[in-house]
Design a protein around this motif. Structure first.
Motif, PDB file in Angstrom:
ATOM      1  N   SER A  25      -0.566   0.739   9.609  1.00  0.00           N
ATOM      2  CA  SER A  25       0.329   1.264   8.522  1.00  0.00           C
ATOM      3  C   SER A  25       1.798   0.971   8.826  1.00  0.00           C
ATOM      4  O   SER A  25       2.302   1.265  10.072  1.00  0.00           O
ATOM      5  CB  SER A  25       0.189   2.575   8.092  1.00  0.00           C
ATOM      6  OG  SER A  25      -1.020   2.849   7.664  1.00  0.00           O
ATOM      7  N   CYS A  84      -5.153   1.934  -0.862  1.00  0.00           N
ATOM      8  CA  CYS A  84      -5.519   1.524   0.594  1.00  0.00           C
ATOM      9  C   CYS A  84      -5.898  -0.103   0.665  1.00  0.00           C
ATOM     10  O   CYS A  84      -6.680  -0.169  -0.017  1.00  0.00           O
ATOM     11  CB  CYS A  84      -6.212   2.503   1.306  1.00  0.00           C
ATOM     12  SG  CYS A  84      -7.033   2.101   2.750  1.00  0.00           S
ATOM     13  N   LEU A  85      -5.284  -0.623   1.586  1.00  0.00           N
ATOM     14  CA  LEU A  85      -5.932  -2.075   1.820  1.00  0.00           C
ATOM     15  C   LEU A  85      -6.660  -2.324   2.994  1.00  0.00           C
ATOM     16  O   LEU A  85      -6.867  -3.335   3.495  1.00  0.00           O
ATOM     17  CB  LEU A  85      -4.399  -2.956   2.046  1.00  0.00           C
ATOM     18  CG  LEU A  85      -3.650  -3.135   0.824  1.00  0.00           C
ATOM     19  CD1 LEU A  85      -2.334  -3.419   1.047  1.00  0.00           C
ATOM     20  CD2 LEU A  85      -4.363  -3.816  -0.175  1.00  0.00           C
ATOM     21  N   GLY A  86      -7.121  -1.091   3.600  1.00  0.00           N
ATOM     22  CA  GLY A  86      -7.963  -0.946   4.737  1.00  0.00           C
ATOM     23  C   GLY A  86      -7.083  -1.501   5.851  1.00  0.00           C
ATOM     24  O   GLY A  86      -7.925  -2.323   6.906  1.00  0.00           O
ATOM     25  N   LEU A  87      -6.108  -1.263   5.870  1.00  0.00           N
ATOM     26  CA  LEU A  87      -5.370  -1.819   7.361  1.00  0.00           C
ATOM     27  C   LEU A  87      -4.442  -0.653   7.806  1.00  0.00           C
ATOM     28  O   LEU A  87      -3.424  -0.683   8.544  1.00  0.00           O
ATOM     29  CB  LEU A  87      -4.203  -2.828   6.983  1.00  0.00           C
ATOM     30  CG  LEU A  87      -4.740  -4.355   6.222  1.00  0.00           C
ATOM     31  CD1 LEU A  87      -3.730  -4.948   5.491  1.00  0.00           C
ATOM     32  CD2 LEU A  87      -5.301  -5.079   7.614  1.00  0.00           C
ATOM     33  N   GLY A  94      -8.629   4.990   3.823  1.00  0.00           N
ATOM     34  CA  GLY A  94      -8.520   5.253   5.053  1.00  0.00           C
ATOM     35  C   GLY A  94      -9.812   4.718   5.994  1.00  0.00           C
ATOM     36  O   GLY A  94      -9.920   4.847   7.173  1.00  0.00           O
ATOM     37  N   CYS A 150       1.011  -1.034   0.070  1.00  0.00           N
ATOM     38  CA  CYS A 150       0.140  -0.136  -0.045  1.00  0.00           C
ATOM     39  C   CYS A 150       0.842   1.266  -0.038  1.00  0.00           C
ATOM     40  O   CYS A 150       1.846   1.337   0.836  1.00  0.00           O
ATOM     41  CB  CYS A 150      -1.016   0.093   1.337  1.00  0.00           C
ATOM     42  SG  CYS A 150      -1.756   1.567   1.470  1.00  0.00           S
ATOM     43  N   ALA A 166      -2.340   7.029   4.608  1.00  0.00           N
ATOM     44  CA  ALA A 166      -2.015   6.484   5.752  1.00  0.00           C
ATOM     45  C   ALA A 166      -0.514   6.095   5.898  1.00  0.00           C
ATOM     46  O   ALA A 166       0.274   6.271   6.518  1.00  0.00           O
ATOM     47  CB  ALA A 166      -3.120   5.854   6.490  1.00  0.00           C
ATOM     48  N   CYS A 167      -0.434   5.034   4.751  1.00  0.00           N
ATOM     49  CA  CYS A 167       0.782   4.334   4.848  1.00  0.00           C
ATOM     50  C   CYS A 167       2.051   5.138   4.167  1.00  0.00           C
ATOM     51  O   CYS A 167       2.966   4.920   4.666  1.00  0.00           O
ATOM     52  CB  CYS A 167       0.659   3.074   3.788  1.00  0.00           C
ATOM     53  SG  CYS A 167      -0.555   1.800   4.585  1.00  0.00           S
ATOM     54  N   ALA A 189       1.174  -1.158   5.087  1.00  0.00           N
ATOM     55  CA  ALA A 189       0.314  -2.466   5.142  1.00  0.00           C
ATOM     56  C   ALA A 189       0.851  -3.300   3.635  1.00  0.00           C
ATOM     57  O   ALA A 189       0.877  -2.592   2.546  1.00  0.00           O
ATOM     58  CB  ALA A 189      -1.173  -2.315   4.949  1.00  0.00           C
TER      59      ALA A 189
HETATM   60  S1  FES Z   1      -3.569   3.666   3.534  1.00  0.00           S
HETATM   61 FE1  FES Z   1      -2.408   1.916   3.600  1.00  0.00          FE
HETATM   62  S2  FES Z   1      -3.870   0.483   4.186  1.00  0.00           S
HETATM   63 FE2  FES Z   1      -5.144   2.117   4.186  1.00  0.00          FE
END
Ligand code: FES
Ligand code: FMN
Ligand code: SF4
Ligand code: SF4
Ligand code: SF4
Ligand code: FES
Lengths: 291, 608
Positions: free
Chosen positions: B151, B144-147, B284, B111, B115-116, B153
């Motif tokens: 981060s 985004c992987l929903g994790l 996110g 990801c 966030a990551c 992820a």
């Molecule tokens: S931003 Fe990387 S898992 Fe959501």
């Protein structure tokens, strides 16, 4: 008591378009209502003979109470609907749709009408600067027609004509996603390897010149294509008993392309490979007679 | 319809993968040994058409087994399912998960989303690029992987026969772990607490408390009491409670749930379908994942109640493709529920019939849009439909359909437990109940937090430990990529539907991404622009071309030095935004300019 239900007469619905009240039958689209009022509404993906896909969004209008604009081509009228076809919002979106398209696609061969809309809404595609386009080489893989997808606006019409709306062959579909979405055979195989039966119905509905008779393409390349020198002769296809009406486009005593009128009760504009492309024998015979 | 296949034959493994779903071919017309001329013949009519929804499960099976979808494999699937190859190619090329070029069995998805990024994903990706070449062969940059609570992820996929196959999340991932995986290592999954919040929670009360794999544990914690209550109340009674609770949908559009249920219950056309939207792909956002992974029986029970209330006998749970653990837990829970008579032909001996099928997404954010989701279940490209007609009139398979978000549904358990009126007393007058917020980015304790509607953003950030030492706030992205930025001065906004609306923001999916002064806001904006360009379905012009032009203009704004030119591009951005918002078919295009617009045009966070 035995009552036989014979169906209801179409109810009339009253709506207002740009402040003018109009009564139209239930089930009419906003576009049809506009046309009744002689309001010229731009359309690119709409065709009477095809199921509305409402993807181009050039026909959008403002409907009171709706957060977003709505496509006139597919939205049915509802009682007391108040429609605006020339508000600032409508003009803005129509202009942007035309600009976005023309900045990414070669629209030079679109009908004059389309260029008229561009002028009306002040479309300036060049303002996006150096922008990504769908430019690509022309696909010439058979003797009957060519595919120049750098002219394709992705209106879905050819897919509909090849599929459920006319031909039921499903030789082409929309592939990919986003800006990479494109019309394609499976794994982009050439037409002779696909299910295509060369009915040419996709050519008949294409609004941009992306799909074109090979004869027309060759003449355009040679600089000899000249619509002002063409005569259109109507006739009935001689091959079978269905009775499809053909329009033979003739230039310099040669048939250069074949179409059928959209509103013809037998064809609805669609033909088969014989009517569409089987005109060589006419030219053959005339040469023999002469010789 | 002509099914003409001119590619090479499928391999034995490919045949095994397809037959694993469809069984062995019944006749040579379905793809046994035969000449290509026979390919013109296929079964037709309803029998053939009814097979179409099997296309995606079959494609998943091929991808799972081979790591990609070859022409031979796809054409074999087409013959088995009587689907024209051009159509099937359109479908397979739509979804991000399916590879059309041969690639290695192992795929590591890393990801690099918002966030990551804040947790070092860009450095990680550069290092991987150096060591293993550019993204797209063995490792892949991913949205985004929903994790985001853990981060940076990653997701590992290894194709192969069922015993060899693997698919799991690794978060947080380190460079060493990524390298080890790419060199063939198999990291252990590490158990971790799903929720760190202390104090009162409602929706999350069973998370980390019950055993997600035990129906007994769930029942000991009060599970299935709500279903019993629903059977007592009957359809009308349940809908009355839900309406009285004033529950609004948590999937993003905030539609009154009671009204939707009522419309489906009253729809005269039959059958009715129920769809639980668990596609959660908004950057996110990870709340539905936590609910499904940690409290799957609650989701299944809530779906059953919704089905009873609205007269559905068949339900689908469409779970995001990148959520292997959630899928496994939900599938297990459905099996247990069936075995205990909570699903099936005669639920709880009350003569009610309902069952659930799990459908797996295939890497397309747009499939979270309800009508795109229907198309996806039907085996088509995930293109949204124009509305009206609305799902309650004509949804899945053209029938009246109730579609609800996971979190929305789970709320119903409490509504039946305590009554609609009691539920409505929590939160604000117009936004009742609690809300799950996925707090990620630069806060001390990223994670899932549950607070009553109306809690301020400031309080929520405090709950997540606040900013790190010596950091100041740059902006908060509220509602994910489809949301908008808010700044320090807006931190006292009450987190309710009406509170956020008043400042031109939205709660959206409940994503709260906090960016401090160390965040690279320009990179974040470019990531958002890329996200929408990648995820637009491509159907309508304002979004298909607009998302590309938006990205181009943003790049120019961020690199252009000349103020007048930058200003022209900001104006262009605003023009594009208006057309996307006004003229796009669906919510993706309508919101694709919102975050960037809020940063560049309204808040002037970057640019001139
Ligand atoms: S931003 Fe990387 S898992 Fe959501
Ligand atoms: C681009 C897009 C993506 C969406 N993704 C999701 C999603 O992942 N999960 C979800 O529940 N709703 C999503 N929605 C909203 C759904 O269309 C729909 O409104 C929702 O599932 C209805 O459930 P609710 O009433 O319980 O909120 C999305 C909408 C759009 C436009
Ligand atoms: S010529 Fe006919 S069969 Fe071939 S692609 Fe066009 S519509 Fe389909
Ligand atoms: S080829 Fe022509 S008909 Fe087909 S989508 Fe493109 S523009 Fe439309
Ligand atoms: S707005 Fe975007 S995602 Fe939605 S239908 Fe149009 S192109 Fe597809
Ligand atoms: S003509 Fe209406 S959307 Fe294309």
């Amino acid at each position: 008591m035995n009552e036989v239900f014979v169906g209801l007469p179409k109810r009339m619905v009253k709506i207002s378009v740009d402040g003018t009240d109009v009564q139209v039958p239930e089930g009419t689209t906003i576009l049809e209502a506009c046309r009744r009022l002689q309001i010229d509404t731009p359309t690119l993906c709409q065709l009477e003979t095809l199921t509305p896909v409402n993807v181009c969004r050039v026909c959008v209008v403002e409907v009171e109470g709706s957060r977003v604009l709505v496509p006139a081509c597919s939205r049915k009228v509802e009682p007391e609907m108040k429609v605006l076809t020339d508000s600032e919002r409508v003009r803005h979106s129509r202009r942007l749709v035309l600009e976005l398209l023309a900045s990414s696609v070669d629209m030079a061969l679109c009908a004059q009408q389309v260029h008229g809309w561009m002028a009306r809404y002040g479309a300036k595609p060049e303002r996006f600067g150096a922008a990504a386009t769908v430019a690509q080489p022309v696909k010439i893989d058979n003797d009957l027609y060519v595919r120049d997808y750098s002219r394709c606006i992705l209106c879905y019409k050819c897919v509909e004509a090849c599929g459920v709306d006319a031909q039921n062959t499903f030789a082409i579909g929309v592939a990919g996603r986003g800006f990479d979405a494109h019309i394609s055979t499976e794994f982009t195989v050439e037409l002779p390897d696909s299910a295509c039966v060369y009915c040419g119905n996709c050519i008949g509905v294409c609004p941009t010149g992306a799909l074109m008779f090979k004869s027309e393409y060759d003449m355009r390349q040679a600089g000899t294509w000249d619509e002002s020198q063409q005569k259109v002769t109507e006739t009935v296809c001689p091959y079978c008993g269905v009775g499809c009406m053909l329009e033979l486009h003739v230039q310099d005593n040669s048939i250069v392309k074949v179409t059928s009128p959209l509103d013809h009760s037998v064809t609805a504009g669609h033909l088969c490979v014989k009517g569409r492309f089987g005109f060589q024998f006419v030219q053959q015979r005339s040469r023999e007679t002469k010789g | 319809m002509d099914i003409r296949t001119t590619g090479g034959p499928p391999t034995a493994d490919e045949i095994a993968a397809v037959d694993g779903i469809l069984g062995s071919p019944e006749s040579i017309w379905e793809g046994g040994g035969r000449s290509t001329q026979d390919d013109h013949l296929a079964r037709g009519g309803h029998a053939a058409r009814s097979q179409r929804p099997l296309l995606l499960p079959v494609l998943h099976a091929i991808q799972d087994r081979m790591g990609w979808v070859s022409r031979g494999a796809l054409e074999y699937a087409c013959r088995r399912l009587s689907i024209p190859p051009a159509e099937a190619y359109g479908v397979v090329s739509f979804y991000g998960r399916f590879a059309l070029d041969e690639r290695p069995e192992l795929a590591l998805h890393v990801c690099d989303d918002i966030a990551c990024k804040g947790a070092g994903a860009d450095d990680l990706c550069s290092a991987l690029e150096k060591a293993f070449g550019p993204s797209g062969k063995t490792w892949h940059r991913s949205a985004c992987l929903g994790l985001c609570d853990r981060s940076p992820a990653a997701l590992v996929e290894r194709a192969g026969v069922p015993e060899e196959r693997e698919e799991h999340q690794v978060a947080p991932i380190t460079l060493e772990a990524a390298q080890a995986i790419l060199r063939g290592g198999r990291p252990e999954d590490q158990p971790r607490p799903q929720v760190v919040q202390r104090g009162t929670v409602r929706l999350l009360r069973r998370v980390g408390v019950v055993d997600p794999e035990s129906i007994d544990s769930y029942r000991k914690a009060g599970g299935y009491a709500a279903l019993r209550r629903a059977l007592e109340l009957g359809s009308e009674g349940v809908i009355r409670e839900v309406t009285e609770a004033k529950l609004l949908g948590r999937g993003g559009a905030a539609f009154p749930t009671g009204r939707k249920w009522d419309a489906v219950a009253k729809a005269t056309v039959r059958p009715h379908y129920l769809v639980c939207n668990a596609d959660e792909s908004e950057p996110g956002t990870f709340k539905d994942r936590v609910l499904m992974e940690a409290d799957p029986f609650a989701v299944v029970e809530a779906m059953t109640i919704a089905a009873i209330a609205t007269g559905c006998e068949q339900g689908y749970l469409y779970v995001r493709g990148e959520y292997p653990l959630a899928r496994e837990r939900i599938e297990h829970a459905i099996g247990e529920a069936r075995a205990h008579g909570f699903l099936g032909a005669d639920i709880e001996g009350a003569g009610t019939r309902f069952d659930i099928e799990v459908r797996r997404g295939a890497g397309a954010y747009i499939c979270g849009e309800e009508t795109a989701l229907f198309n996806s279940i039907e085996g088509k490209r995930g293109e949204p439909r124009n509305k009206p007609p609305f799902p309650v009139q004509a949804g899945l398979f053209g029938k009246p359909t109730l579609v609800n978000n996971v979190e929305t549904l789970v709320n119903v358990l409490d509504i039946l437990g305590e009554g609609g009126a009691a539920f409505a007393s929590i939160g604000t007058a117009d936004s009742t109940g609690t809300r799950l917020f996925c707090v990620s980015g630069q806060v001390r304790v990223p994670g899932l937090y549950e607070v009553p509607m109306g809690t301020t953003l400031r309080a929520l950030i405090e709950l997540a430990g606040g900013l790190r030492e010596d950091r100041t706030l740059r902006a908060v992205l509220l509602g994910g990529a489809a949301g908008s930025f808010v700044t320090e001065s807006q931190l006292d906004v009450p987190l309710s539907f009406e509170g956020t609306r008043a400042i031109g923001a939205t709660l959206g999916s409940g994503a709260v991404i906090v960016l401090d002064d160390t965040a690279d806001l320009e990179q974040v904006l470019l990531r958002i622009a890329r996200f929408f360009r990648d995820e637009s379905c491509g159907q309508c012009v304002p979004c298909r071309v607009g998302t590309v032009r938006q990205e181009e203009a943003l790049k120019r704004i961020l690199s252009q030095r000349e103020t007048s030119l930058r200003e022209a591009d900001v104006a262009l951005l605003s023009d594009i935004a208006q057309a996307m918002r006004d003229a796009s078919i669906c919510g993706l295009g309508q919101t694709a300019a919102s975050a960037i617009g809020s940063a560049v045009i309204q808040l002037k966070l970057v640019g001139p």
